[in-house]
Scaffold this motif. Structure first.
Motif, PDB file in Angstrom:
ATOM      1  N   SER A   8      76.083 -27.756  11.216  1.00 59.25           N
ATOM      2  CA  SER A   8      77.545 -27.780  11.308  1.00 59.25           C
ATOM      3  C   SER A   8      77.978 -28.716  12.427  1.00 59.25           C
ATOM      4  O   SER A   8      77.223 -28.973  13.366  1.00 59.25           O
ATOM      5  CB  SER A   8      78.080 -26.373  11.566  1.00 59.25           C
ATOM      6  N   ASP A  15      79.719 -21.755  13.882  1.00 55.58           N
ATOM      7  CA  ASP A  15      78.420 -21.149  14.153  1.00 55.58           C
ATOM      8  C   ASP A  15      78.267 -19.836  13.388  1.00 55.58           C
ATOM      9  O   ASP A  15      77.214 -19.572  12.802  1.00 55.58           O
ATOM     10  CB  ASP A  15      78.238 -20.914  15.652  1.00 55.58           C
ATOM     11  N   SER A  16      79.325 -19.032  13.358  1.00 52.14           N
ATOM     12  CA  SER A  16      79.236 -17.761  12.627  1.00 52.14           C
ATOM     13  C   SER A  16      79.103 -17.999  11.123  1.00 52.14           C
ATOM     14  O   SER A  16      78.333 -17.317  10.451  1.00 52.14           O
ATOM     15  CB  SER A  16      80.442 -16.865  12.932  1.00 52.14           C
ATOM     16  N   ARG A  50      77.797 -20.692   9.760  1.00 50.66           N
ATOM     17  CA  ARG A  50      76.460 -21.258   9.581  1.00 50.66           C
ATOM     18  C   ARG A  50      75.404 -20.156   9.539  1.00 50.66           C
ATOM     19  O   ARG A  50      74.506 -20.168   8.706  1.00 50.66           O
ATOM     20  CB  ARG A  50      76.148 -22.241  10.705  1.00 50.66           C
ATOM     21  N   GLN A  51      75.532 -19.176  10.427  1.00 51.15           N
ATOM     22  CA  GLN A  51      74.566 -18.081  10.459  1.00 51.15           C
ATOM     23  C   GLN A  51      74.645 -17.226   9.201  1.00 51.15           C
ATOM     24  O   GLN A  51      73.619 -16.798   8.675  1.00 51.15           O
ATOM     25  CB  GLN A  51      74.776 -17.222  11.701  1.00 51.15           C
TER      26      GLN A  51
END
Length: 110
Positions: free
Chosen positions: A87, A71-72, A74-75
């Motif tokens: 993701s 997630d990190s 992806r951001q």
């Protein structure tokens, strides 16, 4: 040109080096960038000769960390909304044994 690009990640800086190039290609091609991490079940061995035991609590914690990592990433990669980034954590021991091979093939050819 390209509609989807797949970047397999394992948490290493070596694997992450592909992100900048992949994001650039995805932005130029207006393609979706797919980030994938292979989850390997955690096993605990009590001692020599003891059976290998899968500990669900350790496995769940590791899966949560993997999801947080993806997630990190992806951001960071999707910052600025120039690239669509998705993701997923997939199950498996090695890429050659991914049960999600059909899903990944769908990503590549969609």
């Amino acid at each position: 040109m390209y509609r989807s690009l797949l970047v397999p990640l394992d948490g290493s800086s070596f694997a992450e080096q592909a992100l900048r190039v992949a994001a650039d290609i995805a932005a130029r091609a207006k393609a979706t960038l797919h980030l994938v991490l292979v989850h390997q079940a955690s096993a605990v061995v009590a001692g020599p000769g003891e059976p290998v035991v899968l500990d669900p609590s350790i496995d769940q914690k590791l899966r949560g960390e993997e999801l947080g990592y993806l997630d990190s990433v992806r951001q960071l990669v999707g910052k600025g909304d120039t690239v669509k980034v998705v993701s997923e954590v997939v199950e498996g021991r090695s890429p050659s044994r991914w049960p999600a091979t059909r899903t990944i093939t769908r990503w590549i050819w969609s």
